[in-house]
Scaffold this motif. Structure first.
Motif, PDB file in Angstrom:
ATOM      1  N   GLY A 159       0.788  -1.214   0.000  1.00 33.44           N
ATOM      2  CA  GLY A 159       0.000   0.000   0.000  1.00 33.44           C
ATOM      3  C   GLY A 159       0.823   1.269   0.000  1.00 33.44           C
ATOM      4  O   GLY A 159       2.043   1.249   0.228  1.00 33.44           O
ATOM      5  N   LEU A 160       0.161   2.386  -0.224  1.00 30.88           N
ATOM      6  CA  LEU A 160       0.830   3.677  -0.359  1.00 30.88           C
ATOM      7  C   LEU A 160       1.642   4.096   0.861  1.00 30.88           C
ATOM      8  O   LEU A 160       2.755   4.623   0.697  1.00 30.88           O
ATOM      9  N   PRO A 161       1.164   3.906   2.098  1.00 31.02           N
ATOM     10  CA  PRO A 161       1.960   4.351   3.255  1.00 31.02           C
ATOM     11  C   PRO A 161       3.340   3.716   3.321  1.00 31.02           C
ATOM     12  O   PRO A 161       4.264   4.293   3.921  1.00 31.02           O
ATOM     13  N   ALA A 162       3.498   2.532   2.722  1.00 28.63           N
ATOM     14  CA  ALA A 162       4.790   1.846   2.777  1.00 28.63           C
ATOM     15  C   ALA A 162       5.794   2.416   1.785  1.00 28.63           C
ATOM     16  O   ALA A 162       6.990   2.129   1.875  1.00 28.63           O
ATOM     17  N   VAL A 163       5.328   3.220   0.841  1.00 26.26           N
ATOM     18  CA  VAL A 163       6.225   3.792  -0.171  1.00 26.26           C
ATOM     19  C   VAL A 163       6.873   5.048   0.400  1.00 26.26           C
ATOM     20  O   VAL A 163       6.302   6.138   0.370  1.00 26.26           O
ATOM     21  N   THR A 164       8.062   4.892   0.935  1.00 24.25           N
ATOM     22  CA  THR A 164       8.852   6.017   1.440  1.00 24.25           C
ATOM     23  C   THR A 164      10.164   6.056   0.674  1.00 24.25           C
ATOM     24  O   THR A 164      10.600   5.043   0.107  1.00 24.25           O
ATOM     25  N   PHE A 165      10.806   7.200   0.662  1.00 22.83           N
ATOM     26  CA  PHE A 165      12.086   7.310  -0.031  1.00 22.83           C
ATOM     27  C   PHE A 165      13.121   6.380   0.603  1.00 22.83           C
ATOM     28  O   PHE A 165      13.933   5.768  -0.092  1.00 22.83           O
ATOM     29  N   ASP A 166      13.114   6.280   1.926  1.00 19.17           N
ATOM     30  CA  ASP A 166      14.059   5.388   2.606  1.00 19.17           C
ATOM     31  C   ASP A 166      13.864   3.948   2.142  1.00 19.17           C
ATOM     32  O   ASP A 166      14.825   3.262   1.779  1.00 19.17           O
ATOM     33  N   ARG A 167      12.618   3.492   2.174  1.00 18.28           N
ATOM     34  CA  ARG A 167      12.319   2.097   1.844  1.00 18.28           C
ATOM     35  C   ARG A 167      12.648   1.800   0.388  1.00 18.28           C
ATOM     36  O   ARG A 167      13.289   0.784   0.065  1.00 18.28           O
ATOM     37  N   VAL A 168      12.203   2.650  -0.517  1.00 14.60           N
ATOM     38  CA  VAL A 168      12.410   2.389  -1.941  1.00 14.60           C
ATOM     39  C   VAL A 168      13.887   2.477  -2.308  1.00 14.60           C
ATOM     40  O   VAL A 168      14.393   1.653  -3.073  1.00 14.60           O
ATOM     41  N   ALA A 169      14.595   3.457  -1.767  1.00 15.70           N
ATOM     42  CA  ALA A 169      16.025   3.578  -2.056  1.00 15.70           C
ATOM     43  C   ALA A 169      16.767   2.329  -1.609  1.00 15.70           C
ATOM     44  O   ALA A 169      17.650   1.820  -2.311  1.00 15.70           O
ATOM     45  N   ARG A 170      16.398   1.815  -0.458  1.00 14.73           N
ATOM     46  CA  ARG A 170      17.060   0.618   0.059  1.00 14.73           C
ATOM     47  C   ARG A 170      16.779  -0.589  -0.845  1.00 14.73           C
ATOM     48  O   ARG A 170      17.685  -1.350  -1.169  1.00 14.73           O
ATOM     49  N   GLU A 171      15.543  -0.755  -1.257  1.00 11.56           N
ATOM     50  CA  GLU A 171      15.193  -1.918  -2.076  1.00 11.56           C
ATOM     51  C   GLU A 171      15.736  -1.808  -3.497  1.00 11.56           C
ATOM     52  O   GLU A 171      16.009  -2.817  -4.141  1.00 11.56           O
ATOM     53  N   ALA A 172      15.877  -0.577  -3.976  1.00 10.77           N
ATOM     54  CA  ALA A 172      16.372  -0.384  -5.337  1.00 10.77           C
ATOM     55  C   ALA A 172      17.888  -0.293  -5.400  1.00 10.77           C
ATOM     56  O   ALA A 172      18.465  -0.247  -6.492  1.00 10.77           O
ATOM     57  N   GLY A 173      18.545  -0.241  -4.239  1.00 12.73           N
ATOM     58  CA  GLY A 173      19.990  -0.085  -4.220  1.00 12.73           C
ATOM     59  C   GLY A 173      20.408   1.261  -4.747  1.00 12.73           C
ATOM     60  O   GLY A 173      21.425   1.398  -5.437  1.00 12.73           O
ATOM     61  N   SER A 174      19.615   2.287  -4.405  1.00 11.49           N
ATOM     62  CA  SER A 174      19.862   3.629  -4.918  1.00 11.49           C
ATOM     63  C   SER A 174      20.097   4.597  -3.766  1.00 11.49           C
ATOM     64  O   SER A 174      19.848   4.281  -2.604  1.00 11.49           O
TER      65      SER A 174
END
Length: 205
Positions: free
Chosen positions: A35-50
């Motif tokens: 869901g949308l609340p889980a989409v944070t810059f911290d979380r996505v950057a970590r999962e994307a290796g960015s």
């Protein structure tokens, strides 16, 4: 996503297009699964290796990132074909949309994105300019071709047809909050193209 590992960084910098694609893929996965609340810059950057700073540079808010991730992930599924049969093309497109919402699980994140867009100006702008209006124009182009071919009457309001079709789906999902499935698509198309009046040959006509 549980058990997901961020891509291993190689030596040197990855091309920007590759980084962007991996970020969108990661954001889309988180959005669809949690869901949308889980989409944070911290979380996505970590999962994307960015780098998180890269995300701040490219997107004004996590909501805008989540919206673009949904756009990218749904583009292929919502491809609008022209087979020469307007009713079949509208039914196929609307069926694909309903299937995306109900079977593929996009109903929850789409509802959350639309709700958040009412309060997040950047998300609202992204949703309108990069998804809703372009998707609407694809439908209008297909309807305009049909009108020029003589399949629709002159002067027909193309925007109203779009509202009747896609608006009905959004209304059931967001306002009425009632179950619906793919069988809704052909009924909506028939109603939009032929109306509610009795037709010649039908009982009582």
């Amino acid at each position: 996503m549980t058990g997901h590992q961020a891509p291993r960084r190689g030596r040197g910098r990855r091309p920007a297009a590759e980084v962007r694609a991996s970020v969108l893929e990661a954001a889309g996965r988180v959005l669809l699964q949690e869901g949308l609340p889980a989409v944070t810059f911290d979380r996505v950057a970590r999962e994307a290796g960015s780098s998180k700073m890269t995300l701040y540079k490219w997107w004004p808010s996590p909501g805008a990132l989540a919206a673009e991730a949904y756009f990218a992930g749904s583009e292929e599924a919502l491809d609008f074909h022209d087979t020469g049969d307007l009713a079949a093309d509208l039914t196929a497109q609307l069926t694909a949309f309903v299937r995306l919402l109900t079977v593929a699980g996009a109903g929850r994140p789409v509802s959350e994105l639309i709700g958040a867009a009412q309060l997040d100006a950047e998300l609202g702008r992204a949703w309108s300019e990069k998804y809703a209006l372009p998707r609407r124009e694809l439908a209008r182009v297909r309807l305009r071709i049909a009108r020029d071919r003589g399949e629709l009457r002159e002067g027909v309001d193309l925007d109203v047809i779009v509202d009747q079709l896609w608006g009905a789906v959004y209304h059931r999902m967001l306002v009425l909050r009632v179950p619906f499935d793919e069988t809704l698509a052909p009924r909506l198309v028939d109603q939009a193209l032929h109306g509610a009046a009795r037709r010649g040959g039908e009982p009582g006509a």
